[in-house]
Design a protein around this motif. Structure first.
Motif, mmCIF file in Angstrom:
data_model
loop_
_atom_site.group_PDB
_atom_site.id
_atom_site.type_symbol
_atom_site.label_atom_id
_atom_site.label_comp_id
_atom_site.label_asym_id
_atom_site.label_seq_id
_atom_site.Cartn_x
_atom_site.Cartn_y
_atom_site.Cartn_z
ATOM 1 N N UNK A 183 0.833 -1.200 0.000
ATOM 2 C CA UNK A 183 0.000 0.000 0.000
ATOM 3 C C UNK A 183 0.867 1.249 0.000
ATOM 4 N N UNK A 184 1.913 1.219 0.799
ATOM 5 C CA UNK A 184 2.825 2.358 0.880
ATOM 6 C C UNK A 184 3.431 2.674 -0.492
ATOM 7 N N UNK A 242 4.590 6.064 -4.768
ATOM 8 C CA UNK A 242 5.015 6.072 -6.175
ATOM 9 C C UNK A 242 3.806 5.826 -7.080
ATOM 10 N N UNK A 243 2.840 6.748 -7.056
ATOM 11 C CA UNK A 243 1.602 6.538 -7.821
ATOM 12 C C UNK A 243 1.801 6.541 -9.328
ATOM 13 N N UNK A 244 2.916 7.085 -9.807
ATOM 14 C CA UNK A 244 3.178 7.093 -11.246
ATOM 15 C C UNK A 244 4.021 5.904 -11.686
ATOM 16 N N UNK A 261 2.631 6.228 8.619
ATOM 17 C CA UNK A 261 1.196 5.967 8.723
ATOM 18 C C UNK A 261 0.535 6.094 7.351
ATOM 19 N N UNK A 262 0.114 4.971 6.785
ATOM 20 C CA UNK A 262 -0.457 4.982 5.432
ATOM 21 C C UNK A 262 -1.722 5.817 5.322
ATOM 22 N N UNK A 263 -2.524 5.873 6.385
ATOM 23 C CA UNK A 263 -3.795 6.591 6.298
ATOM 24 C C UNK A 263 -3.601 8.088 6.113
ATOM 25 N N UNK A 264 -2.392 8.576 6.408
ATOM 26 C CA UNK A 264 -2.147 10.020 6.289
ATOM 27 C C UNK A 264 -1.811 10.460 4.871
ATOM 28 N N UNK A 265 -1.619 9.504 3.943
ATOM 29 C CA UNK A 265 -1.247 9.888 2.573
ATOM 30 C C UNK A 265 -2.172 9.248 1.535
ATOM 31 N N UNK A 266 -3.393 8.888 1.934
ATOM 32 C CA UNK A 266 -4.304 8.223 0.992
ATOM 33 C C UNK A 266 -4.738 9.146 -0.143
ATOM 34 N N UNK A 267 -4.570 10.446 0.034
ATOM 35 C CA UNK A 267 -4.945 11.379 -1.028
ATOM 36 C C UNK A 267 -4.092 11.198 -2.272
ATOM 37 N N UNK A 268 -2.965 10.472 -2.152
ATOM 38 C CA UNK A 268 -2.081 10.248 -3.301
ATOM 39 C C UNK A 268 -2.527 9.079 -4.175
ATOM 40 N N UNK A 269 -3.531 8.346 -3.745
ATOM 41 C CA UNK A 269 -3.930 7.144 -4.469
ATOM 42 C C UNK A 269 -4.414 7.460 -5.885
ATOM 43 N N UNK A 270 -3.799 6.801 -6.860
ATOM 44 C CA UNK A 270 -4.216 6.897 -8.260
ATOM 45 C C UNK A 270 -4.608 5.532 -8.818
ATOM 46 N N UNK A 277 -11.545 10.452 1.991
ATOM 47 C CA UNK A 277 -10.913 11.121 0.847
ATOM 48 C C UNK A 277 -11.658 10.851 -0.459
ATOM 49 N N UNK A 278 -12.765 10.091 -0.374
ATOM 50 C CA UNK A 278 -13.589 9.773 -1.542
ATOM 51 C C UNK A 278 -12.784 9.047 -2.632
ATOM 52 N N UNK A 279 -11.954 8.092 -2.189
ATOM 53 C CA UNK A 279 -11.123 7.331 -3.112
ATOM 54 C C UNK A 279 -11.758 5.971 -3.399
#
Length: 759
Positions: free
Chosen positions: A621-622, A627-629, A672-681, A710-712
């Protein structure tokens, strides 16, 4: 004209991408590469080896006739069947009123006693069988799983109502050894939060008259709760489970117990932290109390007190009669101290009054001799840019030790070798000459060893050898002809550089059996980030390494590496991301795949997925978020997504003590993964067992809550009433495969594929 040429080039490019439909036939071919099939296609194996006290080796082997047990006599250098398998099967069938297939042998380990009797466990019951008449009977004098046996085999201890009891095996009489144990403050309690057992945690004295254990203080420790899924009232499991940053974690009040007198002798010291020098528990896998080394006359013992932050290891001596304690020395690390790579590798040498000590003070793991009177360094025994892996045997009379090491012989630094060396540092002798990986099983007296020799791609040969000169004789040679006939493809070892171009990084690559070098294949990156182990478990030959080859058969290149931050190399290599668990070696995973893609045009590094379980669930997940790209798909299972929700001993060892800042942030926010979920692509499948008592499911649910906020878009599987180990369960296996086929290859997987070999 150029427009038509360009269109043709696009069509040609698409046709060369390995994105064709994935059919049931492909899934069937993939299933054939799982260990449920491949393990039966390899003969000449040596499994579950154990030595008798008269240097007879007993082991199980896969043969052309099925599973068989063999015994090897070191005196005559001969191998023979350990018993008549048909007669033993018939005897067990008569007792259990069920059929026993001699070719399946539903028991794994058997022990041959000095009087030529066989001991084994079948369907949860211990049996003793006479090899003269093949008469088997229940072994009532055997030790139960919740008991810990004494060295002389005459008695065992167990826990009842928070107190320690002893059972004399000869007549089953019971003696209560302690009386003041109470709930949350009981004797020998086997609970580290993330793992627990009913078996007591003790270490017996050599003469079997005393043992050392502790009162386990969890009175003020926080609780964890798991709720089952059921019709009606669920089962609610609540137990003590400390977390990083908690004010109160487990403490151990050390004691000695004189079992003959049922006398408790408290050690004259403050309670110790619930810590050891090697793992996230104070108990070894067999239940013994770690970091204890008794004198041969049972009068006293050495032990290590580890600080809560794992940075300090203090060696002490305790008198087993009075409980008086003497502090010898403390070793301090800036990150974390460990007393070995694979197991505790220090020992008290009572005959010379010294401590054989493992330390990485030189950046490499080596042995040192410490004066047990003064705590001062006497000498360094081993040295160089290589590491001791594990201490196996000490012969104080002859002044020699046997140990495994890695990195000294050149080549793959993860291959293990067996060495003998004098305690004065002289006569360092290599006992395993082949430049391959050696799996060592030492006899009880240290005179012989089983040496299983192989590599990732070289089938194993097994020898019985002498520890004097390494000479010996072969007992088994693997035959993998049937494995090859099953379209088996060996993984390809490779070496790349780390993210900074400094260290060599070692990995394995898996290609489909119908590999076509003119096509481009998407990548599936399997990872386990460590820090206690890496992705590649064992350097020996294995017919299947998880489902890596199976996934490759679906049209992928599968890649796994041991990145920076994993053990088995230098201290600097291992501690690389200490205090920054969010790193988890992921930049090295990305770098490795890019380097391989530059070398191999058939690797499509624009189409990469990743998966892992437990620590790998966190890291996958991290990786998708950091590295979403680069990563576009992740399957994350049972992840400890925020170590503030996981065991205190884990997080505080590898990430450090929790520090809260004035602005409300903490040093744990960086992992903490929950703090960066806005990066999910990309596409994320997140899974957890609802009754996972190792990594509680709330680790995943905090991420799920953040994703919803985050509505992901994401996918989730909560497996009801499943614990931590569901990775190979057929449903999860299929969903993992389906997810990569659908979202990485972009094709529809066969609907609800049903495995036929996993039932």
């Amino acid at each position: 004209m150029n427009k038509y040429l360009s269109l043709a080039a696009v069509i040609l490019s698409v046709s060369n991408v390995a994105h064709a439909d994935v059919t049931i036939t492909d899934y069937q071919r993939a299933e054939q590469q799982l260990s449920s099939t491949t393990s039966k296609l390899v003969t000449g194996t040596v499994e579950y080896p154990n030595w008798s006290n008269n240097n007879v080796l007993l082991y199980r082997s896969q043969t052309a006739e099925g599973l068989r047990f063999f015994k090897v006599d070191t005196k005559t250098q001969s191998k023979s069947l350990a018993f008549d398998h048909q007669k033993l099967a018939e005897s067990l069938a008569r007792i259990s009123e069920s059929d026993v297939d001699q070719n399946k042998l539903p028991f794994y380990r058997v022990t041959l006693t000095a009087d030529d009797k066989l001991k084994l466990r079948y369907k949860g019951t211990n049996y003793q069988c006479s090899l003269n008449h093949y008469l088997c009977k229940e072994d009532t004098a055997s030790v139960k799983r919740t008991e810990f046996i004494s060295p002389d085999g005459s008695k065992a201890v167990f826990i009842r109502d928070h107190n320690l009891w002893m059972r004399t095996l000869k007549d089953n009489t019971e003696t209560q050894l302690t009386t003041d144990g109470v709930k949350d403050f009981g004797y020998a309690t086997n609970n580290a939060g993330w793992v627990r057992s009913n078996k007591p945690v003790v270490t017996w004295s050599p003469d079997s008259k005393k043992l050392t254990t502790f009162k386990h203080d969890g009175r003020n420790v926080g609780e964890m709760g798991i709720v089952s899924t059921a019709v009606g009232h669920p089962n609610i499991d609540v137990w003590k489970y400390p977390l990083p940053g908690d004010e109160h974690v487990f403490k151990i009040h050390r004691v000695v117990i004189d079992v003959d007198q049922a006398k408790v002798i408290p050690l004259d010291m403050a309670p110790d932290e619930h810590r050891s020098t090697i793992t996230d528990h104070v108990a070894a896998r067999d239940g013994s109390l770690l970091d204890i080394s008794w004198a041969s006359d049972s009068s006293h013992f050495a032990f290590v007190s580890s600080s809560r932050d794992h940075k300090k290891a203090t060696v002490r001596l305790a008198d087993a009669t009075s409980g008086k304690v003497k502090t010898l020395f403390t070793e301090t690390e800036e990150t974390f101290f460990e007393s070995g790579v694979q197991g505790v590798s220090w020992q008290y040498l009572d005959k010379s009054d010294e401590i054989l000590w493992f330390s990485q003070r030189s950046n490499w793991g080596h042995f040192y001799l410490i004066d047990a009177k003064t705590g001062k360094l006497n000498k360094q025994i081993t040295r160089g840019d290589w590491t001791v892996i594990s201490l196996l045997h000490v012969d104080q009379d002859n002044g020699t030790i046997l140990f495994t090491g890695a990195g000294r012989e050149g080549g793959d630094p993860y291959f293990h070798y067996l060495y003998r060396v004098k305690l004065d540092g002289s006569e360092l002798t290599l006992l395993t000459p082949e430049k391959q990986h050696h799996r060592i099983t030492l006899s009880e007296d240290g005179k012989y060893f089983l040496d299983r020799v192989s590599t990732y791609i070289t089938p194993e040969k097994s020898y019985v050898r002498s520890t004097v000169d390494g000479k010996g004789f072969a007992i088994e040679t693997m035959n993998i002809d049937k494995l090859k006939d099953n379209n088996w493809v060996a993984p390809e070892p490779f070496i790349v550089k780390d993210r900074n171009g400094e260290h060599d990084i070692y990995g394995l690559m898996y290609k489909p059996s119908n590999f076509d070098p003119t096509k481009k294949y998407p990548v599936v990156n399997y990872l386990y980030p460590g820090p206690q182990v890496g992705s590649i478990r064992g350097r020996h030959f294995r017919a299947s390494r998880g489902d890596n080859q199976a996934i490759a058969e679906l049209g992928f290149i599968v890649i796994e590496i041991d990145a920076l931050g994993t053990p088995g190399r230098s201290k600097a290599f291992h501690e690389f991301y200490y205090g920054n668990m969010g790193d988890s070696g992921i930049p090295d995973q990305v770098s490795a795949i890019k380097q391989l893609a530059e070398k191999h045009q058939w690797i499509d590094d624009s189409n990469v997925g990743i998966w892992g379980h437990s620590g790998g669930g966190f890291a996958s997940t991290r990786a998708l978020l950091m590295y979403p790209d680069f990563y576009s798909v992740a399957v994350s299972q049972a992840g400890n997504h925020d170590n503030r929700n996981y065991a205190d001993e884990w997080g505080e060892k590898w990430h450090g003590m929790l520090v809260k800042n004035e602005d409300g942030t903490t040093n744990y926010d960086s992992q903490a993964n929950q703090l960066i979920v806005d990066r999910l692509k990309g596409k994320l499948l997140i899974a957890h067992g609802t009754t996972d008592t190792n990594v509680p499911p709330y680790n995943t649910l905090v991420v799920v809550e953040a994703l919803i906020k985050a509505n992901k878009d994401f996918d989730m599987i909560m497996l009801p009433n499943r614990g931590h180990g569901f990775a190979r369960e057929p449903f999860m296996l299929r969903k993992r495969w389906d997810y990569f086929v659908e979202h990485l290859k972009g094709v529809t997987p066969p609907k609800e594929y049903s495995f036929t070999t996993l039932n």
